[in-house]
Write a protein that holds these residues in place. Structure first.
Motif, mmCIF file in Angstrom:
data_model
loop_
_atom_site.group_PDB
_atom_site.id
_atom_site.type_symbol
_atom_site.label_atom_id
_atom_site.label_comp_id
_atom_site.label_asym_id
_atom_site.label_seq_id
_atom_site.Cartn_x
_atom_site.Cartn_y
_atom_site.Cartn_z
ATOM 1 N N ALA A 495 0.888 -1.065 0.166
ATOM 2 C CA ALA A 495 0.017 0.013 -0.079
ATOM 3 C C ALA A 495 0.899 1.270 -0.001
ATOM 4 N N SER A 496 2.114 1.235 -0.118
ATOM 5 C CA SER A 496 2.850 2.196 0.185
ATOM 6 C C SER A 496 2.886 3.278 -1.249
ATOM 7 N N TYR A 497 2.962 4.440 -1.010
ATOM 8 C CA TYR A 497 2.858 5.317 -2.051
ATOM 9 C C TYR A 497 4.366 5.649 -2.475
ATOM 10 N N VAL A 498 5.473 5.313 -1.740
ATOM 11 C CA VAL A 498 6.729 5.455 -1.994
ATOM 12 C C VAL A 498 7.216 4.584 -3.185
ATOM 13 N N ARG A 499 8.133 4.828 -3.903
ATOM 14 C CA ARG A 499 8.323 4.087 -5.176
ATOM 15 C C ARG A 499 9.823 4.127 -5.302
ATOM 16 N N ARG A 500 10.465 2.796 -5.496
ATOM 17 C CA ARG A 500 11.927 2.807 -5.955
ATOM 18 C C ARG A 500 11.813 2.975 -7.518
ATOM 19 N N GLN A 501 10.625 2.636 -8.244
ATOM 20 C CA GLN A 501 10.432 2.870 -9.615
ATOM 21 C C GLN A 501 10.155 4.433 -9.807
ATOM 22 N N GLY A 502 10.892 4.928 -10.893
ATOM 23 C CA GLY A 502 10.777 6.293 -11.305
ATOM 24 C C GLY A 502 11.712 7.269 -10.599
ATOM 25 N N THR A 503 12.991 6.492 -9.882
ATOM 26 C CA THR A 503 13.993 7.536 -9.227
ATOM 27 C C THR A 503 14.952 7.749 -10.056
ATOM 28 N N ILE A 504 14.855 7.391 -11.251
ATOM 29 C CA ILE A 504 16.055 7.963 -12.291
ATOM 30 C C ILE A 504 16.103 9.450 -12.269
ATOM 31 N N SER A 505 17.531 9.909 -12.470
ATOM 32 C CA SER A 505 17.865 11.250 -12.276
ATOM 33 C C SER A 505 16.665 12.238 -13.155
#
Length: 643
Positions: A495-505
């Protein structure tokens, strides 16, 4: 008039913030460097550089370096220096509003000018491209370039660095000047003290005084060799950015100085090009940022795409290599879909003893109806909607709605959580802890992405900034065995809104640049895992093409116990290890430099491999679509299809 601000107002929110806070959080300096975009259909480059578009009362407060006179009129980008004390008056005047589309602010500095370069017109050549000779140069834009190091010399006395621009204090070193200092035989320290910025009586961080310097390591990985006149190695063009452009977390960005570096390299390449020759240039910029639209539409990304597209017209084709970023575990990216009702709440943790302000950007499609409420740990609140106007807040909160053509944003700023004893202008101090950001809408549904701006102090500097982050209890940081979780696992129902995806510079989502991530080397070439920090793309695709993935990976870890890629230390003979995608990008720069030809062919690299243990859904996001295949290591995106 074409504009990125849909209201017709120039888009420069960080400059607005600096003016409203009276530059309290920025370093001293008379001039503000700005990367600006203007409409080349309405104004020629020459007229813009001459400042003929300004009111007479503003001409003393704006300067444009003369090197921009030689750039193509179609480019539409420049760097100007704005006098800090007059910034508010200049940006409010009509001529500025009618000319500037967007502006990205750099840290205050001194204005510096370079002499015009002797560029031979391409039309004087009498050979077609197919009949031209082909030569290649390597260029690095970085900080702390140890230009006297043996790894950058043809022989013990002759350097391969043809030109080095030291942006602070604004001087250009030629190969002849470097060789003359080396020939004195007084050692590298003497060379740096004489012409390289190793003066300990001057305040500030001195990268060349340390055993390890970022720029020296990057240049060694990109084009470092033991001295040997044969075989011929590519000449080097270097740009040494000032420390305050890369090491100060207080709201400043490096785009303006990096732009100056890119244009300097391009103009220097045009001047170095011989008649009837094509000079290929591979540029390495090993820096990354959190913020930005992440769809290729940021000002600096569009500038790089335009430069790459125009450079072949001058017979100096340019390729730019960037790192993916080291932010996969930073908890600096959040994403959600908000619907009418209670809205989506984000927990933004500000750390204690943070002497720098913190920023968050919330991006969404233009035209959506959103409101943002920022609440401090003490209960103080401020709310702004897309239909409302921002009002000054006595507690120092700063929220602005910045409408742009395809995607718009809310920019949130919170002052430091501790008083900076070195601050010249007093500033408010706010409590640390959880700050709540509530996003609401009246539309059926709106997708948004939020990125927290990079704010930590880099190693070796005086402690100032501490990175803020999203603190969601539903975010799973560790595996049951205690190691960091590598990837998001969407099928578990997290349920987390924090994502490792989309962390590109935020600098690395353009269409024409190469973006390189990092992986861990392993004895089994098909069991090599991406480094836990290496940023990745996203499965979401937006109006500008979505959040792209890194193109490929390079080895930056030998094992859990042996992190880093070996490269040159500051002094000749030293070897140091540095991990991060900053060490991955120059490996691809070297590969391009050793294999790129005028025909455009490029054999597949041998260093690329990704473990099949990467979750299937994440494989295209780690390094392009090629990682899903087994067999010989593929290129993430086929080079021949790249622009």
């Amino acid at each position: 008039m074409a504009t990125h601000g849909i209201t017709g107002v120039p888009v420069h929110p960080y400059l607005d913030w600096a003016i409203e806070t009276q530059f309290a959080h920025l370093r001293p300096g008379e001039w503000l460097p700005l990367l600006v975009e203007f409409d080349p259909k309405r104004m020629s480059q020459a007229r813009f550089v001459s400042c003929g578009w300004l009111d007479d009362s503003s001409k003393d407060d704006v300067r444009v370096p003369r090197i921009f006179e030689d750039l193509p009129d179609r480019l539409g980008f420049s760097v100007l220096f704005l006098r800090k004390t007059s910034a508010e008056l200049v940006v409010q005047r009509a001529r500025w509003k009618q000319t500037i589309l967007r502006a990205e602010m750099g840290p205050p500095s001194a204005f510096f000018e370079l002499e015009k370069l002797p560029i031979a017109p391409v039309e004087e050549d009498d050979a077609d491209d197919a009949d031209c000779q082909c030569r290649l140069a390597v260029a690095v834009i970085d900080e702390g370039i140890g230009f006297a190091n043996l790894r950058f010399r043809k022989t013990s006395m002759l350097t391969r660095i043809e030109f080095l621009l030291r942006q602070d204090p604004g001087i250009e070193l030629t190969a002849a000047a470097i060789d003359a200092e080396v020939a004195k035989g007084e050692g590298e320290d003497s060379v740096y003290r004489s012409i390289g910025g190793l003066d300990m009586s001057v305040e500030g961080y001195k990268p060349l005084a340390h055993r390890h310097a970022h720029g020296t390591h990057v240049l060694d990985l990109a084009s470092g060799y033991d001295p040997n006149p044969l075989p011929a190695r590519p000449p080097i063009i270097g740009v040494d950015m000032p420390e305050y452009a890369v090491g100060d977390p207080a709201g400043a960005t490096l785009e303006a100085h990096a732009t100056l570096g890119l244009f300097y390299i391009w103009l220097r390449a045009m001047a170095m090009r011989r008649p009837n020759e094509i000079l290929l240039v591979v540029v390495n910029l090993s820096y990354a940022i959190h913020q930005g639209p992440h769809d290729g539409s940021s000002e600096f990304e569009e500038l790089m795409d335009a430069l790459i597209a125009l450079s072949p017209l001058t017979r100096t084709p340019i390729r730019i290599v960037l790192p993916a970023g080291n932010f996969r575990q930073s908890r600096a990216h959040a994403t959600a879909v908000v619907v009418p009702g209670p809205g989506q709440s984000l927990a933004w943790r500000l750390q204690p003893c943070d002497l720098a302000p913190s920023f968050m950007e919330i991006w969404f499609r233009t035209g959506a109806n959103l409101s943002v409420t920022l609440t401090s740990p003490s209960g103080a609140t401020q709310t702004l909607s897309t239909a409302g106007s921002a009002a000054p807040d006595p507690s120092g909160f700063w929220i602005r709605h910045v409408p742009e053509a395809a995607r718009s944003r809310f920019l949130l700023n919170v002052p430091p959580t501790a008083a900076d004893p070195w601050a010249i202008v007093p500033h408010p101090v706010v409590p640390s802890g959880i700050w709540t950001v509530l996003v609401k809408t009246t539309d059926p549904s709106v997708h948004f992405d939020a990125w927290i701006k990079r704010g930590e102090t880099l190693g070796g500097r005086r402690a100032k900034g501490r990175q803020s982050y999203f603190d969601d209890p539903a975010y799973i940081r560790f595996e049951p065995n205690g190691r960091l979780r590598q990837f998001d696992v969407p099928w578990t129902g997290s349920a987390s809104y924090v994502r490792r995806q989309g962390t590109i510079s935020g600098l690395a989502t353009g269409r024409r640049t190469y973006v390189i991530g990092a992986h861990r080397r392993d004895a089994n070439p098909f069991d090599q895992m991406p480094a836990a920090y290496s940023s990745q793309g996203s499965s979401r695709f937006g109006p500008g093409g979505g959040i792209r993935s890194p193109d490929m990976l390079a080895p930056c870890e030998d094992a859990f116990t042996c992190p880093g890629a070996l490269g040159a230390g500051t002094r000749s003979g030293a070897r140091v290890a540095m991990n991060g995608t900053s060490a991955a990008a120059p490996q691809w720069t070297r590969y391009l430099a050793e294999n790129w030809t005028c025909t455009g062919t490029l054999p597949p690299p041998t260093f690329y491999a990704v473990s099949p243990r990467v979750p299937f859904m994440d494989r295209p996001l780690v390094a392009g679509s090629g990682v899903a295949r087994l067999g010989p290591p593929p290129i993430g995106r086929v080079w021949k299809n790249r622009p």
